[in-house]
Write a protein that holds these residues in place. Structure first.
Motif, mmCIF file in Angstrom:
data_model
loop_
_atom_site.group_PDB
_atom_site.id
_atom_site.type_symbol
_atom_site.label_atom_id
_atom_site.label_comp_id
_atom_site.label_asym_id
_atom_site.label_seq_id
_atom_site.Cartn_x
_atom_site.Cartn_y
_atom_site.Cartn_z
ATOM 1 N N SER A 182 77.559 75.935 37.598
ATOM 2 C CA SER A 182 78.968 76.068 37.936
ATOM 3 C C SER A 182 79.391 77.525 37.796
ATOM 4 O O SER A 182 78.672 78.358 37.253
ATOM 5 N N ARG A 183 80.564 77.828 38.292
ATOM 6 C CA ARG A 183 81.056 79.207 38.233
ATOM 7 C C ARG A 183 81.292 79.662 36.796
ATOM 8 O O ARG A 183 81.092 80.830 36.475
ATOM 9 N N VAL A 184 81.694 78.756 35.936
ATOM 10 C CA VAL A 184 81.912 79.109 34.529
ATOM 11 C C VAL A 184 80.584 79.467 33.872
ATOM 12 O O VAL A 184 80.499 80.459 33.135
ATOM 13 N N ASP A 185 79.546 78.690 34.158
ATOM 14 C CA ASP A 185 78.221 78.999 33.610
ATOM 15 C C ASP A 185 77.753 80.368 34.071
ATOM 16 O O ASP A 185 77.224 81.153 33.288
ATOM 17 N N LYS A 235 71.237 77.020 28.145
ATOM 18 C CA LYS A 235 71.008 76.605 29.529
ATOM 19 C C LYS A 235 70.217 75.310 29.584
ATOM 20 O O LYS A 235 70.538 74.405 30.356
ATOM 21 N N ARG A 271 72.504 72.351 28.570
ATOM 22 C CA ARG A 271 73.444 71.996 29.634
ATOM 23 C C ARG A 271 72.755 71.287 30.790
ATOM 24 O O ARG A 271 73.290 70.331 31.349
ATOM 25 N N TRP A 283 72.371 82.454 42.596
ATOM 26 C CA TRP A 283 72.871 83.485 41.690
ATOM 27 C C TRP A 283 71.667 84.204 41.117
ATOM 28 O O TRP A 283 70.907 83.641 40.357
ATOM 29 N N ALA A 336 79.593 82.912 35.059
ATOM 30 C CA ALA A 336 80.395 83.965 34.432
ATOM 31 C C ALA A 336 79.946 84.213 32.993
ATOM 32 O O ALA A 336 79.804 85.371 32.569
ATOM 33 N N ILE A 337 79.691 83.150 32.250
ATOM 34 C CA ILE A 337 79.253 83.295 30.860
ATOM 35 C C ILE A 337 77.908 84.011 30.794
ATOM 36 O O ILE A 337 77.712 84.928 29.993
#
Length: 106
Positions: free
Chosen positions: A37-40, A88, A91, A22, A42-43
């Motif tokens: 992850s995809r949620v991370d 970041k 996490r 990404w 997107a945020i």
């Protein structure tokens, strides 16, 4: 029969398959071997768009000679960028800690 070498092969194959590149997340954050992850993603993309909008609005307010508003918008953008970096790192630390707790025999 399940052996350690088979588990290691499966783990490396899974990591290769699940790795995503990404550009935006890797641009604003440090690189690591844990894939986001995809949620991370997107945020962080939404936060980056907000930061970009704040910088553009600051440039427009500088053009209109509104110095206080421009400084406020730039400080807000920098604060949001700093919060993104801290979030970041927190996490990633949690994910590393969780992975270290898993036994190798699984």
């Amino acid at each position: 029969m399940i052996t350690r070498s088979n588990l290691a092969e499966q783990l490396t194959e899974y990591q290769i398959r699940s790795k995503h590149d990404w550009a935006s997340v890797s641009f604003f954050t440090s690189t690591s071997n844990l894939s986001p992850s995809r949620v991370d993603v997107a945020i962080f993309v939404i936060c980056e768009l907000i930061i970009l909008a704040l910088i553009v609005f600051a440039a427009v307010s500088l053009y209109m000679r509104q110095m206080r508003l421009a400084m406020f918008l730039l400080c807000t953008a920098l604060l949001l960028l700093l919060c993104m970096k801290v979030t970041k790192q927190v996490r990633l630390a949690r994910k590393k800690k969780r992975r270290m707790l898993l036994p190798l025999s699984m």
